[in-house]
Design an enzyme around this catalytic site. Structure first.
Site, PDB file in Angstrom:
ATOM      1  N   ARG A  22      40.551  51.890 -16.343  1.00  0.00           N
ATOM      2  CA  ARG A  22      41.594  51.488 -15.360  1.00  0.00           C
ATOM      3  C   ARG A  22      41.836  49.772 -16.065  1.00  0.00           C
ATOM      4  NH1 ARG A  22      45.150  53.426 -11.283  1.00  0.00           N
ATOM      5  NH2 ARG A  22      45.637  55.229 -12.570  1.00  0.00           N
ATOM      6  N   PHE A 142      53.400  46.293   3.087  1.00  0.00           N
ATOM      7  CA  PHE A 142      54.666  47.150   3.381  1.00  0.00           C
ATOM      8  C   PHE A 142      55.461  47.614   2.123  1.00  0.00           C
ATOM      9  CE2 PHE A 142      53.750  44.566   7.337  1.00  0.00           C
ATOM     10  CZ  PHE A 142      53.641  45.745   8.132  1.00  0.00           C
ATOM     11  N   ALA A 144      57.071  49.681  -1.054  1.00  0.00           N
ATOM     12  CA  ALA A 144      57.347  50.948  -1.216  1.00  0.00           C
ATOM     13  C   ALA A 144      57.082  51.286  -2.896  1.00  0.00           C
ATOM     14  CB  ALA A 144      58.768  51.712  -0.678  1.00  0.00           C
ATOM     15  N   GLU A 145      56.842  52.209  -3.432  1.00  0.00           N
ATOM     16  CA  GLU A 145      56.799  52.481  -4.622  1.00  0.00           C
ATOM     17  C   GLU A 145      58.184  52.678  -5.288  1.00  0.00           C
ATOM     18  OE1 GLU A 145      53.940  55.392  -5.931  1.00  0.00           O
ATOM     19  OE2 GLU A 145      52.579  54.726  -4.366  1.00  0.00           O
ATOM     20  N   ASN A 204      54.745  53.016   9.081  1.00  0.00           N
ATOM     21  CA  ASN A 204      54.662  54.457   8.639  1.00  0.00           C
ATOM     22  C   ASN A 204      55.028  55.550   9.439  1.00  0.00           C
ATOM     23  OD1 ASN A 204      54.482  53.132   5.993  1.00  0.00           O
ATOM     24  ND2 ASN A 204      52.425  53.574   5.460  1.00  0.00           N
ATOM     25  N   ALA A 205      54.298  55.612  10.397  1.00  0.00           N
ATOM     26  CA  ALA A 205      54.596  56.590  11.468  1.00  0.00           C
ATOM     27  C   ALA A 205      56.104  56.606  11.884  1.00  0.00           C
ATOM     28  CB  ALA A 205      53.715  56.521  12.763  1.00  0.00           C
ATOM     29  N   PHE A 206      56.799  55.564  12.158  1.00  0.00           N
ATOM     30  CA  PHE A 206      58.116  55.418  12.644  1.00  0.00           C
ATOM     31  C   PHE A 206      59.071  55.793  11.395  1.00  0.00           C
ATOM     32  CE2 PHE A 206      59.117  52.892  16.699  1.00  0.00           C
ATOM     33  CZ  PHE A 206      57.875  53.299  17.214  1.00  0.00           C
ATOM     34  N   CYS A 256      50.557  57.826   1.407  1.00  0.00           N
ATOM     35  CA  CYS A 256      50.549  57.141   2.691  1.00  0.00           C
ATOM     36  C   CYS A 256      51.165  57.729   3.907  1.00  0.00           C
ATOM     37  CB  CYS A 256      51.413  55.563   2.633  1.00  0.00           C
ATOM     38  SG  CYS A 256      50.872  54.700   1.221  1.00  0.00           S
ATOM     39  N   ARG A 326      51.002  61.931  -5.590  1.00  0.00           N
ATOM     40  CA  ARG A 326      50.223  62.267  -4.583  1.00  0.00           C
ATOM     41  C   ARG A 326      50.935  62.504  -3.529  1.00  0.00           C
ATOM     42  NH1 ARG A 326      47.200  56.588  -4.353  1.00  0.00           N
ATOM     43  NH2 ARG A 326      49.003  55.771  -5.223  1.00  0.00           N
TER      44      ARG A 326
HETATM   45  C1  UGA Z   1      55.895  53.810   2.226  1.00  0.00           C
HETATM   46  C2  UGA Z   1      56.534  52.966   3.186  1.00  0.00           C
HETATM   47  O1  UGA Z   1      58.159  53.153   3.056  1.00  0.00           O
HETATM   48  C3  UGA Z   1      56.071  51.474   2.819  1.00  0.00           C
HETATM   49  O2  UGA Z   1      56.890  50.431   3.648  1.00  0.00           O
HETATM   50  C4  UGA Z   1      54.639  51.564   2.992  1.00  0.00           C
HETATM   51  O3  UGA Z   1      54.268  50.190   2.424  1.00  0.00           O
HETATM   52  C5  UGA Z   1      54.246  52.403   1.976  1.00  0.00           C
HETATM   53  O4  UGA Z   1      54.576  53.926   2.277  1.00  0.00           O
HETATM   54  C6  UGA Z   1      52.467  52.337   2.025  1.00  0.00           C
HETATM   55  O5  UGA Z   1      52.152  52.548   3.222  1.00  0.00           O
HETATM   56  O6  UGA Z   1      51.769  52.102   1.098  1.00  0.00           O
HETATM   57  P1  UGA Z   1      56.209  54.925  -0.209  1.00  0.00           P
HETATM   58  O7  UGA Z   1      55.191  56.114   0.197  1.00  0.00           O
HETATM   59  O8  UGA Z   1      56.133  54.179  -1.519  1.00  0.00           O
HETATM   60  O9  UGA Z   1      56.268  53.613   0.985  1.00  0.00           O
HETATM   61  O10 UGA Z   1      57.628  55.590  -0.406  1.00  0.00           O
HETATM   62  P2  UGA Z   1      58.900  55.930   0.666  1.00  0.00           P
HETATM   63  O11 UGA Z   1      59.954  55.255   0.049  1.00  0.00           O
HETATM   64  O12 UGA Z   1      58.700  55.533   1.853  1.00  0.00           O
HETATM   65  O13 UGA Z   1      59.027  57.434   0.604  1.00  0.00           O
HETATM   66  C7  UGA Z   1      57.999  58.199   1.333  1.00  0.00           C
HETATM   67  C8  UGA Z   1      58.644  59.594   0.888  1.00  0.00           C
HETATM   68  O14 UGA Z   1      59.711  59.973   1.950  1.00  0.00           O
HETATM   69  C9  UGA Z   1      59.114  60.237  -0.211  1.00  0.00           C
HETATM   70  O15 UGA Z   1      58.770  61.178  -0.535  1.00  0.00           O
HETATM   71  C10 UGA Z   1      60.589  60.191  -0.142  1.00  0.00           C
HETATM   72  O16 UGA Z   1      61.290  60.729  -1.098  1.00  0.00           O
HETATM   73  C11 UGA Z   1      60.735  60.591   1.357  1.00  0.00           C
HETATM   74  N1  UGA Z   1      61.998  60.163   1.953  1.00  0.00           N
HETATM   75  C12 UGA Z   1      62.297  58.899   2.130  1.00  0.00           C
HETATM   76  C13 UGA Z   1      62.843  61.125   2.304  1.00  0.00           C
HETATM   77  O17 UGA Z   1      62.502  62.207   2.388  1.00  0.00           O
HETATM   78  N2  UGA Z   1      64.154  60.812   3.176  1.00  0.00           N
HETATM   79  C14 UGA Z   1      64.390  59.524   3.183  1.00  0.00           C
HETATM   80  O18 UGA Z   1      65.561  58.917   3.973  1.00  0.00           O
HETATM   81  C15 UGA Z   1      63.449  58.472   2.925  1.00  0.00           C
END
Ligand code: UGA
Length: 440
Positions: A22, A142, A144-145, A204-206, A256, A326
């Site tokens: 890595r 916080f 997001a990817e 994240n739960a919300f 997450c 993941r």
């Molecule tokens: C999430 C949180 O958004 C971040 O704030 C947090 O820091 C991160 O987890 C973490 O704990 O590391 P992430 O997992 O990168 O970020 O991605 P999200 O954009 O939140 O999406 C999560 C999943 O929900 C994806 O599969 C996405 O497609 C889905 N999603 C999102 C929906 O199905 N509908 C939506 O309206 C939004």
């Protein structure tokens, strides 16, 4: 850390990891993760004030502040298996810091951890009456990817939890100073450590609860011919509710959401709060139900058999703009479709390498093709699982001509132009909207 190095040239940032491969990748020209904008930032600071190394002990000795970002996967064994966080890497790191530190340090908990982990860290660090002083802070991430750079440059908030002692508050101020280099002071929130740790899980739960809420209603819309997009828009216009995170989908994925909710559930169970635990577990249950529903819908729409049918999965990443797979719904769906003896062709602009690893033990016919046109050719159906922009602008007439008829599209993200695709000849099955089919 790249963003800190970029915004604060006066700090020297060293990333250390046990994984030599890595670190070599981070030191090479090609980064091991796909994240829009990260490449440029890393390039601009690497070798100046950002360094990647496997010399962990030296890293500990040389640094005044240590951000601990080791992984905390869901425990797969023993008490709390399948729910609690596996804290072995976290504890090993604490012990390693204790062994190697020769000067006072601020330890920043960056990994997402269950409440009261910082306390455990503190206990380890003060266990052999070491004369070295450690302060432990909680500073959850916080971002997001896919939007990490934006989120880091312009965060809604930065949260820093500390002990409310003189030393704790001093350490907190050191970290606040770092973020103040680019984050406005009113977005830097400080609190006690436990509230900070818990806020991360709750945020994240919300967020995932909103997705499960809208997804649960998508099932009702499909039964009643209501349209989930209209419902989400009407509901989201209420400023108290807001319009974000209301996109119905095939289900949420990522490393997450599920992990953090299960952690929260475990915590509640630990404290005897069974009703609270049940409430949050419901979010994960609905998510699984949504993925299962998607597969069942494919099965029933395609005349109750998928045996020998060729299906192309458009997208494998857990969301667009990342190669991360993941907990991607695509993994669940692929496995279920193969159980139904369908043949799969998987396409994704960034995630094929991970997809190959995720499905390496799968017992069925699966191929991986980068070009979506080649992937769809000769298929009975397309299941769109990831909302990549590129899928919106494909030449679907060409795709239709190359597919077996009747041709089906299951739009697990509602991003395609359903009426147009229907006119081309496809049978369209969106999420939470009436299907458009050419059948009587
Ligand atoms: C999430 C949180 O958004 C971040 O704030 C947090 O820091 C991160 O987890 C973490 O704990 O590391 P992430 O997992 O990168 O970020 O991605 P999200 O954009 O939140 O999406 C999560 C999943 O929900 C994806 O599969 C996405 O497609 C889905 N999603 C999102 C929906 O199905 N509908 C939506 O309206 C939004």
């Amino acid at each position: 850390m790249a963003m800190i190095a970029y915004k604060c040239p006066q700090y020297r940032v060293t990333i250390v990891d046990i994984n030599h491969k890595r670190i070599a990748e981070w030191n090479s020209g090609k980064l091991p993760v796909y994240e829009p904008g990260l490449d440029e930032i890393v390039k601009s600071v690497k070798g100046k004030n950002l360094f990647f190394s496997t010399e962990i002990e030296k890293g500990i000795k040389d640094s005044d502040i240590i951000f601990v970002s080791v992984n905390t996967p869901t425990k797969s064994f023993g008490v709390g298996a399948g729910m609690a966080a596996d804290l072995q890497y976290w504890e090993k790191t604490a012990r390693q810091i204790l062994q190697n530190a020769e000067s006072p340090k601020i330890i920043v908990e960056k990994s997402t951890l269950p409440v009261k982990t910082a306390l455990a860290m503190e206990r380890i660090l003060t266990s052999n009456n070491s004369r070295i002083h450690f302060d432990v802070l909680s500073n959850p991430e916080f971002l997001a990817e896919g939007t990490a750079i934006q989120d880091l440059e312009n965060p809604d908030r930065v949260l820093i939890g500390s002990n409310q002692t003189e030393n704790g508050l001093k350490a907190r101020d050191v970290l606040v100073e770092i973020y103040k280099n680019w984050v406005p002071s009113d977005r830097i929130i400080t609190s006690d450590i436990w509230s900070s740790e818990l806020s991360k899980l709750v945020a994240n739960a919300f967020l995932s609860q909103r997705i499960s809420s809208i997804n649960s209603i998508s099932a009702l819309c499909e039964k009643t011919d209501a349209d989930i997009t209209t419902v989400a828009r009407a509901v989201g216009f209420d400023s108290r509710i807001g319009n974000k995170y209301l996109n119905a989908s095939v289900g949420f994925g990522g490393s997450c959401f599920k992990k953090d909710i299960l952690n929260l559930v475990y915590l509640c169970l630990h404290y005897g709060l069974h009703e609270v635990a049940d409430y949050w577990e419901g979010v994960v249950k609905i998510n699984k139900y949504q993925m299962e529903r998607f597969v069942l819908n494919m099965l029933t729409s395609m005349f109750n058999t998928l045996t020998g049918k060729k299906i192309s999965l458009f997208g494998f990443a857990f969301k667009a703009n990342t190669g991360d797979t993941r907990e991607s719904p695509a993994i669940f769906i692929a496995k279920r479709l193969v159980e139904e003896k369908a043949e799969l062709v998987i396409t994704d602009p960034e995630a094929l390498q991970n997809a190959r690893i995720d499905l390496k033990n799968i017992d069925g016919k699966v191929s991986f093709i980068e070009d979506p046109y080649d992937a769809a050719a000769g298929c009975h159906a397309i299941a769109l699982v990831t909302e990549w922009d590129l899928y919106k602008n494909l030449d679907f007439e060409k795709i239709y001509r190359s597919m077996i008829k009747p041709a089906f599209i299951f739009d697990g993200r509602n991003i395609l132009d359903h009426n147009r695709l229907f006119e081309i000849g496809f049978n369209i099955y969106p999420i939470g909207k009436p299907a458009l089919t050419h059948f009587e």
